[in-house]
Design an enzyme around this catalytic site. Structure first.
Site, short mmCIF file in Angstrom:
data_model
loop_
_atom_site.label_atom_id
_atom_site.label_comp_id
_atom_site.label_asym_id
_atom_site.label_seq_id
_atom_site.Cartn_x
_atom_site.Cartn_y
_atom_site.Cartn_z
N LYS A 110 59.26 60.89 26.37
CA LYS A 110 58.02 60.37 25.71
C LYS A 110 57.00 60.97 26.33
CE LYS A 110 61.15 57.55 23.48
NZ LYS A 110 62.51 57.70 24.03
N ASP B 180 61.82 50.27 34.12
CA ASP B 180 61.70 51.36 33.36
C ASP B 180 59.99 51.60 32.94
OD1 ASP B 180 61.35 52.89 30.87
OD2 ASP B 180 63.09 52.29 30.12
N ARG C 37 73.86 72.22 37.50
CA ARG C 37 74.27 70.90 37.17
C ARG C 37 73.98 70.04 38.42
NH1 ARG C 37 78.46 68.64 39.09
NH2 ARG C 37 79.85 70.54 39.04
N TYR D 252 64.98 47.79 26.28
CA TYR D 252 65.16 48.89 25.14
C TYR D 252 66.66 48.79 24.97
CZ TYR D 252 66.45 53.64 23.81
OH TYR D 252 66.96 54.72 23.13
N1 PLP Z 1 63.41 53.54 27.97
C1 PLP Z 1 62.52 53.52 26.90
C2 PLP Z 1 61.40 52.26 27.20
C3 PLP Z 1 62.90 53.87 25.77
O1 PLP Z 1 61.90 53.88 24.63
C4 PLP Z 1 63.81 55.02 25.52
C5 PLP Z 1 64.10 55.81 24.38
O2 PLP Z 1 63.61 55.40 23.16
C6 PLP Z 1 64.69 55.06 26.58
C7 PLP Z 1 64.18 54.57 27.65
C8 PLP Z 1 65.82 56.16 26.51
O3 PLP Z 1 65.25 57.42 26.59
P1 PLP Z 1 66.13 58.78 25.90
O4 PLP Z 1 66.18 58.79 24.58
O5 PLP Z 1 65.41 59.68 26.66
O6 PLP Z 1 67.54 58.76 26.64
#
Ligand code: PLP
Length: 387
Positions: A203, A178, A52, A106
């Site tokens: 992703k 992000d 952890r 997002y």
């Molecule tokens: N940031 C973006 C641009 C995303 O498209 C996503 C998920 O689709 C996330 C963050 C969140 O990621 P996670 O689903 O791995 O928690």
């Protein structure tokens, strides 16, 4: 050791690797052990190896590799992209602070900011990423951070990122971005002055749609703060998932190169198709921030969204008529995926709220995989012929 490799393709394979090889194993073994023997002189809880605490050899190697990929000081992997975003925000903000965040971010990020941060005593305002003149009026004496995205979902808008950094530096704010959509292959935020880069490693970083993971990459002092916060919140990545991320990461440069090439070809095909009204892709000259994308990015990415000349039913028909992409949310995997944001990522909003963001109910989002572009285009052609 990471700094000794000049090119990102080499860093992906070699940065952070443990030498000498463990028992001669060419591939880093999975340390499937929650706890580790206490070493003599181990000082304090956070120095004890424990899964952890994100300090197993599988974590350490990923941290060094990811930091090297973005030319940043440090990195930390997390149990999901949302764990990276929530942990980073909670590490840089405390009760009484104020956050500026990109409007249209997002959905999970938007929900965390609007539903959770107020419970921690943190206030916020949303900014228009392409209207820097409007940001100053939203500043407050307690504003501590600014959060944006490199490329927005699903409209593929690129905020004025250079001005975000200059604005953050001028006003003493922590800048967070992000960087999921471009991946380090197409954009490295630390090189442009961002303090922290956040990823849904679910992703492109992993690329195989088989794990959920996240990453925080950037200034060493801030990554350390995020690490301590993650230890307390508990959103760490299991070593088995670390291994899958590590394995997926090894092919990031070849995958991204194909994503970039394929998406460009698909976008050009769509832009020239009579049944298509509008294509959102930063690589097209028609994209409003095409010049910005050229300046900042080394590639335009694998994500496209488009509108057809037709209503919502016609858009739904295209999504069901394509045979190669699976109709599914998420993105960034080797396989193509297609979705209508109105029915998936943005389904929680009313049609009016979506319209205010520029997201029509007939908008189609396409995560272009690494199949042959020719086959993807032929498939889209037969689907568009059906409307
Ligand atoms: N940031 C973006 C641009 C995303 O498209 C996503 C998920 O689709 C996330 C963050 C969140 O990621 P996670 O689903 O791995 O928690």
């Amino acid at each position: 050791m990471s700094s000794s490799f000049k090119n990102i393709e080499t860093k992906i394979i070699h940065a952070g690797e443990i030498h000498p090889l463990i028992e001669g194993a060419v591939n880093l073994p999975i340390f499937q052990s929650s706890t580790f023997e206490s070493s003599t002189g181990t000082k304090g809880y956070h120095a004890q190896r424990y899964m952890r605490l994100s300090n197993t050899p599988n974590h350490d190697v990923l941290h060094q590799k990811l930091a090297a990929l973005e030319n940043a000081e440090a990195a930390l992997v997390t149990g999901s992209g949302m764990a990276a975003i929530s942990t980073a925000l909670l590490a840089v903000l405390t009760a009484g602070d104020h956050l500026l965040a990109l409007g249209g971010a997002y959905g999970g990020t938007h929900a965390f900011i609007t539903h959770e941060l107020p419970d921690f005593g943190v206030s916020f305002d949303f900014i228009d990423g392409n209207n820097p003149d409007s940001w100053e009026s939203l500043l407050r004496p307690n504003t501590k951070a600014i959060l944006v995205e490199s490329v927005t979902n699903p409209l593929l808008d690129i905020p004025d990122l250079k001005t975000v950094v200059a604005f953050a530096q001028k006003h003493g704010l922590v800048s967070l971005i992000d960087n999921t959509f471009p991946s380090p292959i197409n954009f490295r935020p630390a090189e442009w002055g961002f303090d922290l880069s956040l990823h849904s490693a679910t992703k492109y970083l992993n690329g195989h749609s088989d794990i959920v993971a996240g990453a925080i990459i950037g200034r060493a002092d801030l990554v350390k703060k995020a690490h301590l916060k993650l230890n307390h919140l508990g959103g760490s990545l299991d070593t088995h998932a670390c291994y899958l991320l590590y394995r997926g990461l090894k092919t990031l440069s070849v995958r991204m190169q194909r994503h970039n090439e394929n998406a460009m070809k698909v976008a050009q095909f769509l832009a020239n198709h009579p049944a298509v009204k509008k294509v959102n892709y930063p690589g097209l000259e028609s994209h409003p921030q095409h010049q910005r994308a050229r300046e900042l990015f080394d590639g335009f990415g694998g994500m496209i969204s488009f509108e057809i000349n037709g209503d919502t039913d016609a858009a739904a028909k295209v999504v069901s008529a394509v045979q190669l992409p699976t109709s599914a949310p998420s993105l960034g995997g080797v396989e193509s995926l297609i979705t209508r944001p109105a029915t998936t990522s943005h389904s929680g909003m009313s049609p009016e709220e979506r319209a205010a963001m520029g997201i029509s109910d007939s908008l189609i989002r396409y995560s272009v995989g690494i199949e042959a572009a020719e086959d993807l285009i032929a498939d889209l052609a037969q689907a568009l012929a059906q409307i």
